[in-house]
Motif scaffolding. Structure first.
Motif, short mmCIF file in Angstrom:
data_model
loop_
_atom_site.label_atom_id
_atom_site.label_comp_id
_atom_site.label_asym_id
_atom_site.label_seq_id
_atom_site.Cartn_x
_atom_site.Cartn_y
_atom_site.Cartn_z
N ALA A 71 -45.40 -56.56 -51.62
CA ALA A 71 -46.27 -55.66 -52.38
C ALA A 71 -47.32 -56.45 -53.16
N ASN A 72 -46.87 -57.44 -53.91
CA ASN A 72 -47.77 -58.16 -54.82
C ASN A 72 -48.03 -59.58 -54.33
N ARG A 73 -48.45 -59.72 -53.08
CA ARG A 73 -48.54 -61.06 -52.48
C ARG A 73 -49.47 -62.00 -53.25
N ASP A 74 -50.56 -61.47 -53.81
CA ASP A 74 -51.51 -62.34 -54.51
C ASP A 74 -51.36 -62.27 -56.01
N ASN A 75 -50.30 -61.60 -56.46
CA ASN A 75 -50.17 -61.39 -57.90
C ASN A 75 -48.71 -61.51 -58.32
N PRO A 76 -48.18 -62.73 -58.29
CA PRO A 76 -46.75 -62.90 -58.54
C PRO A 76 -46.36 -62.67 -60.01
N ILE A 77 -45.10 -62.41 -60.20
CA ILE A 77 -44.57 -62.28 -61.56
C ILE A 77 -43.88 -63.60 -61.88
N ASN A 78 -44.11 -64.17 -63.06
CA ASN A 78 -43.56 -65.50 -63.30
C ASN A 78 -42.23 -65.49 -64.03
N ASP A 79 -41.64 -64.28 -64.20
CA ASP A 79 -40.29 -64.26 -64.75
C ASP A 79 -39.52 -63.10 -64.11
N SER A 80 -38.33 -62.81 -64.61
CA SER A 80 -37.53 -61.79 -63.94
C SER A 80 -37.62 -60.44 -64.65
N SER A 81 -38.75 -60.22 -65.31
CA SER A 81 -38.88 -58.96 -66.05
C SER A 81 -39.57 -57.88 -65.23
N GLY A 82 -39.72 -58.13 -63.92
CA GLY A 82 -40.42 -57.15 -63.09
C GLY A 82 -39.64 -55.86 -62.90
N VAL A 83 -40.35 -54.74 -62.86
CA VAL A 83 -39.72 -53.44 -62.64
C VAL A 83 -40.61 -52.64 -61.69
N LEU A 84 -40.00 -52.11 -60.62
CA LEU A 84 -40.75 -51.27 -59.71
C LEU A 84 -40.41 -49.82 -60.04
N THR A 85 -41.42 -49.10 -60.52
CA THR A 85 -41.14 -47.75 -61.01
C THR A 85 -41.91 -46.70 -60.21
N ASN A 86 -41.42 -45.49 -60.28
CA ASN A 86 -42.13 -44.35 -59.71
C ASN A 86 -42.66 -43.54 -60.88
N ARG A 87 -43.91 -43.80 -61.24
CA ARG A 87 -44.46 -43.16 -62.44
C ARG A 87 -45.72 -42.40 -62.10
N TYR A 88 -45.81 -41.18 -62.60
CA TYR A 88 -46.98 -40.34 -62.42
C TYR A 88 -47.40 -40.28 -60.96
N GLY A 89 -46.44 -40.23 -60.07
CA GLY A 89 -46.77 -40.05 -58.65
C GLY A 89 -47.08 -41.32 -57.90
N ASN A 90 -47.09 -42.46 -58.54
CA ASN A 90 -47.35 -43.72 -57.86
C ASN A 90 -46.16 -44.66 -57.96
N LEU A 91 -46.06 -45.54 -56.99
CA LEU A 91 -45.14 -46.66 -57.13
C LEU A 91 -45.91 -47.73 -57.90
N VAL A 92 -45.33 -48.21 -58.99
CA VAL A 92 -46.04 -49.19 -59.81
C VAL A 92 -45.11 -50.37 -60.08
N LEU A 93 -45.64 -51.57 -59.89
CA LEU A 93 -44.87 -52.76 -60.23
C LEU A 93 -45.36 -53.26 -61.57
N TYR A 94 -44.44 -53.45 -62.43
CA TYR A 94 -44.76 -53.66 -63.83
C TYR A 94 -44.04 -54.90 -64.32
N ALA A 95 -44.77 -55.81 -65.00
CA ALA A 95 -44.12 -56.98 -65.59
C ALA A 95 -43.82 -56.63 -67.05
N TYR A 96 -42.58 -56.38 -67.36
CA TYR A 96 -42.15 -55.80 -68.62
C TYR A 96 -42.49 -56.71 -69.80
N LYS A 97 -42.20 -58.01 -69.62
CA LYS A 97 -42.34 -58.94 -70.73
C LYS A 97 -43.81 -59.11 -71.12
#
Ligand SMILES: *[C@@H]1O[C@H](CO)[C@@H](O)[C@H](O)[C@H]1NC(C)=O
Ligand SMILES: *[C@@H]1O[C@H](CO)[C@@H](O)[C@H](O)[C@H]1NC(C)=O
Ligand SMILES: *[C@@H]1O[C@H](CO)[C@@H](O)[C@H](O)[C@H]1NC(C)=O
Ligand SMILES: *[C@@H]1O[C@H](CO)[C@@H](O)[C@H](O)[C@H]1NC(C)=O
Ligand SMILES: *[C@@H]1O[C@H](CO)[C@@H](O)[C@H](O)[C@H]1NC(C)=O
Ligand SMILES: *[C@@H]1O[C@H](CO)[C@@H](O)[C@H](O)[C@H]1NC(C)=O
Ligand SMILES: *[C@@H]1O[C@H](CO)[C@@H](O)[C@H](O)[C@H]1NC(C)=O
Ligand SMILES: *[C@@H]1O[C@H](CO)[C@@H](O)[C@H](O)[C@H]1NC(C)=O
Length: 827
Positions: A71-97
């Motif tokens: 999904a995020n090939r060019d935009n990595p997350i640098n810790d383990s705080s990632g969350v893949l959510t289904n919000r407002y009709g979209n799948l969104v990958l979110y770096a929580y920290k």
């Protein structure tokens, strides 16, 4: 709100496989969702040595699980705080920290709330509106570096969506790399592997040309081209096979399938791999052919190298230019056919009409001076005409398959080419092949003459003329200077022996010296007075074959020199006797080892593999590399002799037939060969070609691996021969069961490869069988293997043709299983 859903999620028991992310649900790092039949999973991962986190899809069931989508090939997350959510009709990958949105499907506006995301067993991640069938979004539309069955690569003109695959940057970095494989619609549609924006490799794919060497899609891919869409789809729906097409970070396009038996991914096809594969390897107006060992590039008919110096230095990139001086509005009206090609780059081509026949196509090209070539095609059963306007680039000349196309050339050129019949590359090869021996022979004669004059004046001992010794079959010359071992004369590469010498050497053909029976008589061991050991083949007087085959064998073998062929030392024709004198090989023949349990254990896998490759090289030499195209026609283990190092040497060329130039297949009224090793077309119709030898090679190969005779019975099904038995186990994916139980250790890879090659060689259709050069490449692992079709002759005694009249058997005292038969076919 965010924490609420988090808690909600915690309430779900984790062990249940969930395939859906409902509204406001999410997946955090460390968790995955898995498709219904557990084929694919979606979750967080770190590739290779990287510590970055990515969301991706990978195989779930099999032990080795490559990631097929990120999904995020060019935009990595640098810790383990990632969350893949289904919000407002979209799948969104979110770096929580970091409180960052990393990635989103961006299809729904903020008001939609009732969507759910689901991972399917096809490997597709879909986003759907509740109560609706339609996908709002699917991962198949945005591929990463992998194409799997069901995915479409290409253009949807309605939505404007152009799907293509792009390599990772490295093994550790799934970021967008340099290589991409995508549709290009300029000219006629074609799929191209790009390195950045330059063309790296072109798959011959449209107009449809199913040639496994140039496309991975020979059988399972479908190309769809209409007003709305132009795409390629892997339509293989064999649920048993797991396959993927990948653009690697190092720039190859690879088709892989999962091999359950070995527990690993196997490359079925890859490109660019061979010399001719890189795009435009030979420059403009030229053809690239792997068959031409020395120089793969040749100008197309009517063209010459643009720089002959560079060309002779094997710098091909300048390509070729027209031999003619350009005269505006005046162009040649004739065309030269070039056979079996991967058609040139289609970006300068146009499809003139889908309903044009061959002659209309020619006319259309003739009438437009900027048309340089055309090819008449059948597209979806109808006619078609493709024409090229501009530089012809990236043309490959294949050994077989491919298409025919016609290059514009002036009249003299085309007349010249017509006369010389077949493919132009082959002809060039032939010319060199003819001229060099002639020059060599001339210089040899000159040398010999000088030597003779010198000898004559010095010693004056030679009384007869030297010239007579050059005739193979002239009666030898009594007064010739005899050397110590008693040969009477010496042809540059063939000795004539005295009968008395041979009688002395073999103790008057004593039974004790008899080595065995060959196709046309007995073979004796002998020792010359200089201690040299020889094998003497005594042509049986009663055999129907006589002087004809004998001469054939002598002249042929004298010309052939290869480490995997038995060397002929000389011959003797005297008093009804016709004898061939060979080098003596201490280790007897392959059948002596193969079909005797106590001897067979002496052959370990190294030996066997060495014998297989040696025999293959020997046959290749006969077929392609020697000056003549020779079909052996009686290949079997008893005709494969072994030297002291167990290196194989093919013997018995008495049946070989000289093929002149282009003759690929011949029909013979006399069938000579051995049941169990004969190809179906030869046994039934007397048709033989190099592919008949390929068939026999396939049988020998299986026999070497299994340590059994083809004609013996196998286990439960007594009607099956060895070929049928191997084929059965191959289909059941337990083919390793056939391997000789006396082989204690072996290289599984090599054995499987050999078995597959064996089956490929045994296919019913001669065109499906590989050529010997392909076999040699496949044995060395330099060529991918196709899937074999059902072999011919899987039942014992399939060939009941030997009951028909006219059959005669030579070599009398043979065991019934190994008869060399001669049969006259009525026509
Ligand atoms: C990971 O690092 C190790 C040690 O530095 C190295 O040997 C290995 O090749 C690396 N693997 C990859 C996939 O880069
Ligand atoms: C992770 O990335 C963020 C910004 O993208 C940066 O502020 C932070 O320092 C990074 N953390 C580490 C451990 O590299
Ligand atoms: C996260 O970022 C959004 C805007 O992107 C902002 O409205 C919100 O206050 C931020 N939350 C935290 C905890 O910083
Ligand atoms: C297709 O090929 C043409 C000719 O090489 C090139 O100009 C064009 O940019 C290519 N189009 C795409 C989409 O790559
Ligand atoms: C791709 O292009 C780059 C830059 O031109 C070149 O250095 C590289 O060798 C090319 N890759 C291959 C596999 O040829
Ligand atoms: C599987 O293949 C058959 C025959 O080629 C075809 O009719 C069918 O639609 C295919 N099924 C799928 C799911 O693609
Ligand atoms: C020959 O090759 C050299 C080096 O690749 C190049 O510079 C030169 O232009 C070529 N000559 C011709 C006539 O194309
Ligand atoms: C020849 O073909 C080219 C390319 O299709 C076209 O542009 C040109 O008009 C044609 N010329 C004639 C005389 O038909």
């Amino acid at each position: 709100m965010f924490l609420n859903t988090f808690l909600l999620f915690l309430l779900f028991p984790f062990c249940i496989s969930i395939d859906t992310i409902g509204p406001n649900q999410y997946v955090n790092d460390g968790k995955t969702i898995v498709s219904k039949e557990m084929k694919f999973e979606l979750g967080f991962f770190s590739p290779g040595n990287s510590s970055y986190r990515y969301v991706g899809i990978r195989y779930a069931k099999i032990p080795e699980k490559p990631v097929i989508w990120v999904a995020n090939r060019d935009n990595p997350i640098n810790d383990s705080s990632g969350v893949l959510t289904n919000r407002y009709g979209n799948l969104v990958l979110y770096a929580y920290k970091e409180n960052l949105t990393i990635w989103s499907t961006k299809v729904s506006d903020q008001t939609t709330t009732s969507t759910s995301a689901q991972i399917l067993d096809t490997g597709n991640l879909i986003l759907v509106q509740s109560n609706s069938e339609d996908f709002l979004w699917q991962s198949f539309d945005y591929p990463t570096d992998t194409m799997i069955p069901g995915m479409k690569l290409g253009l949807n003109r309605e939505t404007g969506l152009d799907s293509f695959i792009t390599s990772w940057r490295s093994e550790d970095d799934p970021g967008t790399g340099d290589y991409s494989y995508r549709l290009n619609l300029t000219g006629s549609p074609q799929f191209i592997l790009y390195n950045g924006s330059t063309r790296h490799f072109r798959t011959a794919m449209w107009p449809w040309s199913p040639s496994p060497s140039t496309t991975p899609y020979a059988y399972d891919y479908t190309f769809v081209n209409n007003q709305d869409v132009t795409y390629l789809i892997d339509s293989s729906n064999k649920s048993s096979e797991i396959s993927r097409l990948v653009v690697n970070y190092y720039g190859t396009l690879q088709h892989l399938t999962w091999n359950d038996v070995e527990g690993q991914w196997k490359e079925k096809w890859a490109a660019p791999k061979f010399r001719c594969d890189p795009y435009g390897h030979c420059g403009a107006f030229s053809g690239c052919s792997l068959d031409n060992v020395q120089s793969e590039c040749s100008c197309l008919p009517g063209y010459q190298p643009s720089s002959s110096e560079n060309w002779s230095e094997k710098i091909w990139s300048d390509g070729c230019v027209s031999k003619q001086v350009e005269v505006p509005n005046k162009c040649g009206k004739s065309f030269v056919r070039v056979e079996h090609v991967k058609l040139p780059d289609a970006s300068i081509s146009a499809l003139l009409d889908t309903n044009m026949g061959e002659s209309e196509c020619k006319k259309a090209c003739q009438n437009n001076c900027s048309c340089v070539a055309y090819s008449s095609l059948e597209i979806d059963g109808g006619g078609g005409c493709m024409a090229w306007y501009g530089e012809l680039v990236d043309t490959l000349i294949l050994a077989e398959q491919g298409r025919d196309f016609y290059v514009r050339a002036d009249a003299t050129e085309s007349a010249e080419n017509d006369r010389k019949s077949r493919g132009f590359l082959r002809r060039r090869g032939m010319l060199a092949v003819l001229i060099i021996p002639v020059l060599l022979a001339l210089s040899l004669i000159m040398l010999a003459y000088c030597w003779f004059i010198k000898r004559k004046t010095e010693a004056g001992r030679l009384r007869r003329t030297w010239g007579r010794q050059y005739s193979h079959f002239s009666t030898y010359n009594e007064s010739m200077v005899e050397n110590k071992v008693g040969q009477t004369s010496r042809h540059p590469d063939l000795q004539l022996f005295h009968l008395s010498t041979i009688i002395a050497a073999t103790n008057d053909f004593s039974l004790a010296n008899k080595l065995g029976e060959g196709g046309f008589g007995s073979v004796y061991k002998g020792q010359l007075s200089n201690q040299q050991k020889i094998a003497v083949k005594r042509l049986s007087k009663s055999s129907i074959q006589g002087v004809e085959e004998f001469k054939n064998e002598v002249t042929l073998i004298a010309k052939l020199q290869h480490r995997n062929l038995v060397k002929l030392l000389g011959c003797c024709i005297e008093e009804e006797e016709k004898l061939l004198i060979y080098e003596y090989l201490p280790n007897k023949s392959l059948d002596f080892f193969l079909f005797d349990q106590s001897q067979r254990s002496a052959l370990d896998w190294r030996n066997r593999f060495g014998i297989i490759t040696g025999v293959a090289r020997g046959i290749l030499y006969l077929h392609e590399d020697s000056r003549l195209r020779i079909v052996h026609r009686d290949l079997k283990p008893s005709n494969v002799l072994l030297d002291a190092d167990m290196k194989p040497k093919i013997s018995d060329f008495g049946l070989a037939r000289i093929f002149d130039g282009d003759q690929l297949q011949d029909e013979t009224k006399k069938i000579v060969g051995t049941y169990g090793y004969m190809s179906p077309e030869y046994a039934a119709y007397g048709k033989f070609s190099t592919k008949s030898d390929v068939f026999s090679f396939g049988v020998i190969l299986l026999e070497i691996i299994c340590g059994k005779k083809n004609n013996a019975s196998y286990q439960d099904d007594h009607s099956l021969n060895l070929i049928g038995h191997v084929w059965d186990l191959w289909r059941e994916q337990c083919v390793l069961d056939v391997v000789d139980f006396l082989l204690e250790s072996y290289n599984i890879d090599e054995v499987l490869r050999c078995l597959q090659i064996g089956l490929l060689c045994l296919q019913e259709d001669t065109t499906d069988r590989p050529t010997m050069s392909e076999v040699v490449l496949m044995l060395s692992g330099e060529r991918a293997l196709a899937s074999p079709q059902r072999p011919a002759f899987i039942f014992k005694n399939t060939c009941n043709c030997h009951n028909s009249s006219g059959l005669s058997i030579t070599g009398g005292s043979y065991s019934a299983n190994d008869l060399t038969v001669t049969k006259v076919v009525g026509r």
